[in-house]
Design a protein around this motif. Structure first.
Motif, PDB file in Angstrom:
ATOM      1  N   THR A   9      63.528  12.030  36.947  1.00 30.55           N
ATOM      2  CA  THR A   9      63.262  13.126  36.266  1.00 30.55           C
ATOM      3  C   THR A   9      62.273  13.985  36.979  1.00 30.55           C
ATOM      4  N   ARG A  10      61.268  13.508  37.525  1.00 30.68           N
ATOM      5  CA  ARG A  10      60.188  14.215  38.221  1.00 30.68           C
ATOM      6  C   ARG A  10      60.970  14.687  39.346  1.00 30.68           C
ATOM      7  N   SER A  11      61.648  14.028  40.265  1.00 34.51           N
ATOM      8  CA  SER A  11      62.215  14.492  41.374  1.00 34.51           C
ATOM      9  C   SER A  11      62.995  15.621  41.286  1.00 34.51           C
ATOM     10  N   ARG A  12      63.767  15.547  40.092  1.00 38.79           N
ATOM     11  CA  ARG A  12      64.837  16.690  39.787  1.00 38.79           C
ATOM     12  C   ARG A  12      64.290  17.906  39.413  1.00 38.79           C
ATOM     13  N   PHE A  13      63.067  17.633  38.582  1.00 38.69           N
ATOM     14  CA  PHE A  13      62.183  18.803  38.229  1.00 38.69           C
ATOM     15  C   PHE A  13      61.659  19.532  39.402  1.00 38.69           C
ATOM     16  N   MET A  14      61.102  18.705  40.328  1.00 43.25           N
ATOM     17  CA  MET A  14      60.532  19.309  41.659  1.00 43.25           C
ATOM     18  C   MET A  14      61.667  20.098  42.362  1.00 43.25           C
ATOM     19  N   GLU A  15      62.986  19.374  42.613  1.00 46.79           N
ATOM     20  CA  GLU A  15      63.897  20.037  43.190  1.00 46.79           C
ATOM     21  C   GLU A  15      64.486  21.344  42.729  1.00 46.79           C
ATOM     22  N   LEU A  16      64.456  21.474  41.323  1.00 47.77           N
ATOM     23  CA  LEU A  16      64.770  22.444  40.733  1.00 47.77           C
ATOM     24  C   LEU A  16      63.897  23.679  40.840  1.00 47.77           C
ATOM     25  N   ALA A  17      62.422  23.420  40.910  1.00 44.28           N
ATOM     26  CA  ALA A  17      61.382  24.268  40.821  1.00 44.28           C
ATOM     27  C   ALA A  17      61.320  24.725  42.486  1.00 44.28           C
ATOM     28  N   ALA A  18      61.568  24.106  43.536  1.00 45.78           N
ATOM     29  CA  ALA A  18      61.668  24.486  44.639  1.00 45.78           C
ATOM     30  C   ALA A  18      62.665  25.439  44.895  1.00 45.78           C
ATOM     31  N   SER A  19      63.880  25.074  44.332  1.00 45.92           N
ATOM     32  CA  SER A  19      64.949  25.871  44.665  1.00 45.92           C
ATOM     33  C   SER A  19      64.792  27.321  43.796  1.00 45.92           C
ATOM     34  N   TRP A  20      64.067  26.997  42.562  1.00 45.54           N
ATOM     35  CA  TRP A  20      63.779  28.489  42.096  1.00 45.54           C
ATOM     36  C   TRP A  20      62.914  29.359  42.793  1.00 45.54           C
ATOM     37  N   LEU A  21      62.064  28.684  43.560  1.00 42.38           N
ATOM     38  CA  LEU A  21      60.771  29.372  44.564  1.00 42.38           C
ATOM     39  C   LEU A  21      61.606  29.906  45.591  1.00 42.38           C
ATOM     40  N   ARG A  22      62.402  29.204  46.314  1.00 33.03           N
ATOM     41  CA  ARG A  22      63.170  29.474  47.611  1.00 33.03           C
ATOM     42  C   ARG A  22      64.397  29.262  47.449  1.00 33.03           C
ATOM     43  N   PRO A  23      65.373  30.238  46.782  1.00 29.42           N
ATOM     44  CA  PRO A  23      66.784  29.658  46.615  1.00 29.42           C
ATOM     45  C   PRO A  23      67.681  29.316  47.745  1.00 29.42           C
ATOM     46  N   SER A  24      67.201  29.799  48.969  1.00 30.80           N
ATOM     47  CA  SER A  24      68.072  29.492  50.037  1.00 30.80           C
ATOM     48  C   SER A  24      67.629  28.573  51.026  1.00 30.80           C
ATOM     49  N   ASP A  25      66.404  27.835  50.581  1.00 27.21           N
ATOM     50  CA  ASP A  25      65.840  26.975  51.653  1.00 27.21           C
ATOM     51  C   ASP A  25      66.152  25.478  50.960  1.00 27.21           C
ATOM     52  N   ASN A  26      67.344  24.902  51.510  1.00 31.02           N
ATOM     53  CA  ASN A  26      67.673  23.684  50.886  1.00 31.02           C
ATOM     54  C   ASN A  26      66.569  22.868  51.605  1.00 31.02           C
ATOM     55  N   ASP A  27      66.230  22.879  52.772  1.00 27.24           N
ATOM     56  CA  ASP A  27      65.336  21.777  53.315  1.00 27.24           C
ATOM     57  C   ASP A  27      63.962  21.756  52.327  1.00 27.24           C
ATOM     58  N   PHE A  28      63.698  22.510  51.683  1.00 25.99           N
ATOM     59  CA  PHE A  28      62.396  22.769  50.768  1.00 25.99           C
ATOM     60  C   PHE A  28      62.831  21.856  49.698  1.00 25.99           C
ATOM     61  N   ALA A  29      64.004  22.181  49.249  1.00 21.89           N
ATOM     62  CA  ALA A  29      64.392  21.640  47.819  1.00 21.89           C
ATOM     63  C   ALA A  29      64.710  20.084  48.169  1.00 21.89           C
ATOM     64  N   ASP A  30      65.362  19.622  49.083  1.00 20.09           N
ATOM     65  CA  ASP A  30      65.517  18.513  49.726  1.00 20.09           C
ATOM     66  C   ASP A  30      64.058  17.559  49.669  1.00 20.09           C
TER      67      ASP A  30
END
Length: 445
Positions: free
Chosen positions: A324-345
């Motif tokens: 759950t934590r990892s998914r939350f962080m991925e979603l938050a990263a995508s919210w902050l930088r929608p086009s930065d897949n590396d940051f979300a990963d």
């Protein structure tokens, strides 16, 4: 030993077991992985597909305590443990799937032309789910509704997002069948008569225009078995650590060579129709190139979840919390930088590894240094530094029901983090919970 020799040494003959197994065979169940499959026939009585079923032993019935874990194991056993050719041949496989896994990247491991997503009757439909089903159908998946027994407004509302409807012949009143079948045919749906147990039921289903048929009248499920590999969790963690820092093929190859069971499953995956390569790949290096690191990461995550130790997936608090934590962080990263897949990963990997030291019974810095984790991910976990460190603190506080928004809005927060308002964080929390199939509060228990 070469990759080819590893694969040959570990590949074993698949055993097909029936329900009459003696006690000695039952005692050896721990040495095998099991998978059930039941034929689905067309109107001419020819094999059209199989429904793939969770099995914990050679006995021919399910013992499901966790829907998500059961599906993860079915997919893992089909794609890697036994292999698509041995399980399905040229046919499709219907896989029961709950809400959590519908939102999980794991679903994309299944080639859509070979697998049908059969939504459990317990799944609640809402706008978020229908959007997700639209995405999956655009990706090529067919969606089936399981255990339908009556017409309702809810059923009519979800038909636009599905392709196949399975009608339960044991639960549906005979007087209601004709109208139910006619209505669904009018909406252009493929009809499956399931739990057909008599010749009379089969004749009635054919008369009412059903397309496909499944039930004990035709065949009971078979149980397939293959040798069970030891737990691969430590090797998977090291593999995910390499992937988190964009390791090269040489490093990935070296790590995989230390984990023969993962190699065998990777080769089965890449040699399956999932990749449509039209040729077999025996070289580990070829397999890595053909599969791609993102797909390998998905596979490793699936195996990590399916290999849940002594507890069911949702009953293991560490697995729950890390997921759950990892998914939350991925979603938050995508919210902050929608086009930065590396940051979300990287955010997802930070969440996954933030509790690894507990799993392995050591200290964070010691474990993460041994794993060779990417420095920015390691330091985010050990010292809370950088954007990933702030995301991790947000996830920790949000997971405990605390005021995560105050961290995002603090003067020392990284630029842009103020966009993570209380409303946004609440939405991300709910999405992460749905992805993992459990609420944040439950995961933290």
């Amino acid at each position: 030993m070469s990759e080819r020799h590893i694969a040959r040494a570990l590949a074993r003959r698949i055993e097909v077991l029936d329900s009459s197994v003696d006690d000695a065979e039952r005692g050896s169940a721990a040495q095998f992985i099991y998978l059930g499959r039941q034929p689905i026939l067309d109107r001419d009585g020819a094999l059209n597909a199989y429904e793939l079923l969770f099995r914990t032993g050679a006995h021919n019935y399910a013992e499901v305590s966790d829907d998500a874990q059961a599906t993860a194991q079915v997919v893992a056993h089909t794609l890697g443990g036994i292999g698509v050719p041995a399980v399905l041949g040229p046919l499709r496989g219907f896989v029961n799937i709950d809400r959590a896994l519908l939102f999980n990247d794991i679903v994309h491991l299944m080639p859509p032309e070979r697998f049908v997503l059969e939504i459990l009757e317990t799944v609640r439909f809402d706008a978020q789910l229908t959007r997700r089903l639209g995405e999956l159908r655009r990706a090529g998946f067919q969606v089936a509704l399981d255990d339908v027994g009556e017409l309702s407004d809810e059923l009519i509302d979800v038909l636009p997002y599905t392709d196949i409807v399975k009608i339960d012949f044991l639960q549906t009143p005979r007087a209601a069948l004709a109208e139910l079948a006619a209505t669904l045919r009018g909406h252009g749906k493929t009809l499956v008569a399931e739990k057909v147990e008599t010749r009379e039921d089969f004749a009635l289903a054919r008369e009412l225009g059903f397309d496909l048929f499944q039930g004990y009248f035709f065949a009971r499920p078979q149980v397939l078995a293959a040798p069970h590999s030891r737990s691969v969790r430590p090797g998977l963690l090291r593999l995910l650590a390499l992937l988190s820092r964009d390791a090269g093929i040489v490093e990935l190859e070296a790590e995989l060579k230390l984990n023969p069971s993962v190699v065998v499953q990777l080769l089965r995956l890449v040699n399956s129709s999932a990749f449509g390569l039209g040729r077999n790949i025996a070289s580990l290096r070829e397999a890595i190139i053909a599969t791609g690191t993102r797909q390998i990461a998905r596979w490793a995550q699936l195996l990590l979840y399916a290999d849940s130790g002594d507890l069911p997936w949702r009953a293991d608090p560490l697995v729950q919390l890390a997921g759950t934590r990892s998914r939350f962080m991925e979603l938050a990263a995508s919210w902050l930088r929608p086009s930065d897949n590396d940051f979300a990963d990287a955010a997802f990997m930070t969440g996954i590894f933030s509790l690894v030291h507990v799993v392995l019974g050591s200290k964070p810095r010691v474990v993460l240094e041994k794993l060779g984790l990417a420095p920015h991910i390691r330091e985010a976990i050990v010292s809370g530094s950088g954007e990933l460190g702030t995301l991790l603190r947000l996830a920790e506080v949000a997971g405990e029901g605390g005021d995560a928004a105050s961290i995002a809005a603090a003067p020392d927060a990284p630029a842009g983090f103020a966009a993570l308002t209380p409303d946004v964080l609440s939405e991300l929390n709910l999405s992460a919970a749905a992805w993992f199939g459990a609420h944040v509060e439950e995961a933290a228990v």
